[in-house]
Design a protein around this motif. Structure first.
Motif, mmCIF file in Angstrom:
data_model
loop_
_atom_site.group_PDB
_atom_site.id
_atom_site.type_symbol
_atom_site.label_atom_id
_atom_site.label_comp_id
_atom_site.label_asym_id
_atom_site.label_seq_id
_atom_site.Cartn_x
_atom_site.Cartn_y
_atom_site.Cartn_z
ATOM 1 N N THR A 25 -4.273 -0.095 -20.744
ATOM 2 C CA THR A 25 -4.831 -1.180 -20.805
ATOM 3 C C THR A 25 -5.724 -0.569 -21.257
ATOM 4 O O THR A 25 -6.403 -1.385 -23.074
ATOM 5 C CB THR A 25 -5.392 -1.675 -20.019
ATOM 6 N N LYS A 28 -5.236 -0.174 -25.061
ATOM 7 C CA LYS A 28 -4.957 -1.430 -26.487
ATOM 8 C C LYS A 28 -6.331 -1.673 -26.503
ATOM 9 O O LYS A 28 -6.986 -3.136 -27.201
ATOM 10 C CB LYS A 28 -4.150 -2.478 -24.712
ATOM 11 N N LEU A 29 -8.130 -1.353 -26.291
ATOM 12 C CA LEU A 29 -8.741 -1.577 -26.354
ATOM 13 C C LEU A 29 -9.105 -0.201 -28.013
ATOM 14 O O LEU A 29 -8.695 0.256 -28.368
ATOM 15 C CB LEU A 29 -9.508 -1.230 -25.783
ATOM 16 N N ILE A 84 -9.971 -9.543 -18.762
ATOM 17 C CA ILE A 84 -8.199 -7.835 -19.018
ATOM 18 C C ILE A 84 -7.481 -9.289 -17.834
ATOM 19 O O ILE A 84 -7.822 -9.465 -16.325
ATOM 20 C CB ILE A 84 -8.797 -7.523 -18.683
ATOM 21 N N ALA A 124 -0.670 -4.954 -19.323
ATOM 22 C CA ALA A 124 -2.239 -6.341 -19.642
ATOM 23 C C ALA A 124 -2.988 -6.281 -21.122
ATOM 24 O O ALA A 124 -2.025 -6.197 -21.952
ATOM 25 C CB ALA A 124 -3.260 -4.494 -19.388
ATOM 26 N N THR A 126 -5.844 -8.031 -23.425
ATOM 27 C CA THR A 126 -6.619 -7.288 -23.539
ATOM 28 C C THR A 126 -7.665 -8.191 -24.799
ATOM 29 O O THR A 126 -8.618 -7.477 -25.299
ATOM 30 C CB THR A 126 -7.035 -5.803 -23.940
ATOM 31 N N TYR A 129 -11.160 -9.514 -24.232
ATOM 32 C CA TYR A 129 -11.899 -8.616 -23.401
ATOM 33 C C TYR A 129 -13.599 -8.747 -23.688
ATOM 34 O O TYR A 129 -13.942 -8.888 -24.932
ATOM 35 C CB TYR A 129 -11.304 -6.737 -23.499
#
Length: 214
Positions: A25, A28-29, A84, A124, A126, A129
């Motif tokens: 996760t 991907k941020l 998320i 996930a 995101t 988010y």
């Protein structure tokens, strides 16, 4: 494939799927969360406490092995990464996944409504988010959240935000400029430049991302 234990209060070793899901996760941020990935790489998480709080039944808290002090940021505002989405294996059901951070260290996570389902650790989503700071850290920042968009909120450091009254109008300080000038957002959502000498409130037409990149 992995399963959560029953929702009784119990301490257990951190399971591989918990860390893999969190790491995948965080990948991907944006890069601002890179330091959280390094905590997983350093293997500082020793155990998980399930059923930690009756008020937050989905919350799973982490305890730590040696080495946590290297990652602590005592002056950093606590926050959680919300909004998320994760899916079970097969993609038949979606859950909301939250990662909690305090003093710069991951403290735990929650997957709302997860029971016996098996989570796909690379599922996930995101895209939407939100980095949500804890309310008791900055009440003015919490007030500002009700005025501006989630995208604009991501551009603002909560430690920079404070409320002030200028000529009977309420502004939220966002970013310092030179010579005492600053960027502020009025209570109606308008973005302004406030100059010190001479004192002026100048309405800005650009969006917040453009203004902060100048």
């Amino acid at each position: 494939m992995f399963r959560l234990f029953n929702r009784k209060k119990s301490k257990r070793p951190v399971q591989d799927w918990e860390l893999v899901l969190m790491y995948k996760t965080l990948e991907k941020l944006p890069t601002e969360f890179e330091y959280l990935k390094r905590q997983i790489e350093a293997d500082i998480f020793a155990s998980s406490l399930v059923g930690y709080s009756a008020s937050y039944p989905d919350y799973v808290a982490f305890s730590y092995a040696d080495g946590i002090s290297a990652f602590e940021r005592k002056r950093e505002h606590g926050y959680k990464i919300t909004n998320i989405k994760v899916r079970d294996i097969g993609g038949s059901k979606t859950f909301m996944y939250v990662i909690y951070v305090h003093n710069g260290v991951i403290t735990g996570y929650s997957i709302h409504g997860l029971k016996k389902q098996i989570i796909d650790v690379i599922s996930a989503d995101t895209d939407a988010y939100v980095k949500e700071f804890y309310a008791d850290d900055n009440e003015d920042y919490e007030s500002l959240k009700r005025i501006i968009s989630k995208d604009d909120l991501k551009l603002i450091k909560p430690e920079n935000v404070y409320k002030l009254n200028l000529k009977g109008r309420v502004f939220y300080h966002i970013e310092d400029l030179e010579d005492g000038d600053f960027i502020g957002i009025e209570s109606n959502g308008q973005i302004c430049k406030i100059t010190h000498d001479p004192f002026e409130i100048i309405l800005l037409k650009e969006n917040l991302a453009e203004i902060l990149s100048m």
